[in-house]
Scaffold this active site. Structure first.
Site, PDB file in Angstrom:
ATOM      1  CG  HIS A 105      -1.702  -1.212   1.428  1.00  0.00           C
ATOM      2  ND1 HIS A 105      -2.632  -1.645   0.513  1.00  0.00           N
ATOM      3  CD2 HIS A 105      -1.694  -2.128   2.427  1.00  0.00           C
ATOM      4  CE1 HIS A 105      -3.167  -2.776   0.948  1.00  0.00           C
ATOM      5  NE2 HIS A 105      -2.616  -3.088   2.108  1.00  0.00           N
ATOM      6  CD  GLU A 122      -2.859  -3.560   5.901  1.00  0.00           C
ATOM      7  OE1 GLU A 122      -4.088  -3.443   5.738  1.00  0.00           O
ATOM      8  OE2 GLU A 122      -2.129  -4.158   5.087  1.00  0.00           O
ATOM      9  CG  HIS A 180       1.086  -6.601   3.457  1.00  0.00           C
ATOM     10  ND1 HIS A 180       1.381  -5.359   2.948  1.00  0.00           N
ATOM     11  CD2 HIS A 180      -0.254  -6.725   3.361  1.00  0.00           C
ATOM     12  CE1 HIS A 180       0.269  -4.739   2.588  1.00  0.00           C
ATOM     13  NE2 HIS A 180      -0.746  -5.566   2.816  1.00  0.00           N
ATOM     14  NE  ARG A 200      -5.089  -8.507  -6.504  1.00  0.00           N
ATOM     15  CZ  ARG A 200      -6.037  -7.866  -7.183  1.00  0.00           C
ATOM     16  NH1 ARG A 200      -5.915  -7.659  -8.480  1.00  0.00           N
ATOM     17  NH2 ARG A 200      -7.109  -7.417  -6.574  1.00  0.00           N
TER      18      ARG A 200
END
Length: 327
Positions: A105, A122, A180, A200
């Site tokens: 991200h 996150e 991740h 992605r």
């Protein structure tokens, strides 16, 4: 007094190619006719997927409407001053019956520039894990952009990734920029910035029902990736029963683990933030000046900032919950 009370929201269920059925079997969620429920968005201010209140006199109103009306009474004055009517966190459960894609991200700066959105830092709390379940966080060696591209182009990207075997209670903090992936068999609670921007990188050459591979964002990801290396990516923390135990704290959110079997009095007069409880196990009541609200296993509740004092009363022999707010 604002008249606000502990708020519950209708979960937003998302079918995913990698999803499973543990939202129902372990978290008691009714996601209807979905065949593979991968995500339950518990509280969301993401445009197009804004949560709707399910309890009390505000039932039917969405989260953005409430922030517009109640402002600092709901989210805290400092939070409202910084984020305005956009709720700053997205709260989810994720059930990986198969491996999720390897992804990254962008940070706030890059996301603002490209998407006029927030970045996405996150964290994951492992609610349950099948034997041998893995989570990828970061690289397993020193990596340069050139080395990354070399491995990616030759189909050997997985050889660069760091994986941990995971167990219930494991925590991973994933700052924007860190590569991740959640592996098959992991059920996690995710706390993140309000953002749905994902790049992605690799998807195991999977094909959807129509025989198409999902889109990759190789070039976009390249500028977003943090190539730094750490020896250990798992978050270390200690738990103290009947007390809030901090597991992650950053500029975007603080998350505590709270296990309790007796009445707890909570006082957050100085916090100036909403508080969210993601209930992982057991049942409890939130007792406040004007009433009480029961919270069952798998449910999430938002305590408005104006409720500065309240009690948590266990209704089962033990309760395990995550406590989330902004410092």
């Amino acid at each position: 007094m604002s008249g606000l009370y502990p708020l519950k929201f209708k979960p937003l269920y998302h079918e995913k190619i990698w999803g499973g059925n543990r939202m129902k079997s372990l978290l008691n969620k009714d996601y209807g006719s979905l065949s593979n429920c991968g995500e339950s968005w518990e509280i969301s201010g993401v445009e197009g997927s804004i949560s709707e209140v399910s309890n009390g006199f505000l039932a039917g109103n969405n989260l953005q409407e409430l922030v517009e009306i109640y402002m600092g009474d709901l989210v805290g004055d400092k939070v409202f001053k910084k984020f305005g009517v956009e709720f700053p966190l997205l709260i989810k459960f994720i059930d990986a019956a198969d491996d999720l894609s390897v992804q990254v991200h962008p940070n706030d700066e890059l996301s603002k520039k490209r998407h006029n959105a927030f970045g996405k830092t996150e964290m994951w709390y492992v609610v349950g894990a099948e034997n041998g379940a893995l989570i990828n966080s970061g690289f397993n060696q020193e990596v340069t952009k050139e080395k990354y591209l070399e491995y990616f182009s030759s189909g050997k990207l997985m050889d660069l990734l760091h994986y941990d075997k995971v167990f219930e209670g494991d925590v991973f903090f994933i700052p924007a920029g860190r590569v991740h992936a959640i592996g098959k068999g992991a059920l996690v609670a995710e706390i993140q910035q309000t953002s749905d921007v994902t790049y992605r990188i690799f998807d195991y050459n999977r094909k959807d029902a129509n025989g198409n591979e999902r889109e990759l964002h190789v070039d976009l990801a390249l500028d977003a990736i943090d190539f730094s290396y750490k020896e250990d990516y798992k978050t270390k923390y200690t738990k103290e029963k009947n007390a809030s135990s901090e597991i992650v704290s950053c500029g975007y959110f603080t998350t505590n683990f709270l296990e309790f079997d007796k009445m707890l009095e909570k006082e957050y007069n100085q916090l100036d933030s909403f508080i969210i409880y993601m209930n992982l196990d057991g049942e409890f009541e939130v007792e406040f000046e004007d009433g009480k609200e029961q919270v069952k296993k798998g449910e999430t509740v938002l305590i408005p900032a104006s409720l500065e004092t309240y009690k948590l009363k266990p209704l089962s022999s033990g309760v395990k919950t995550l406590e989330v707010y902004i410092k």
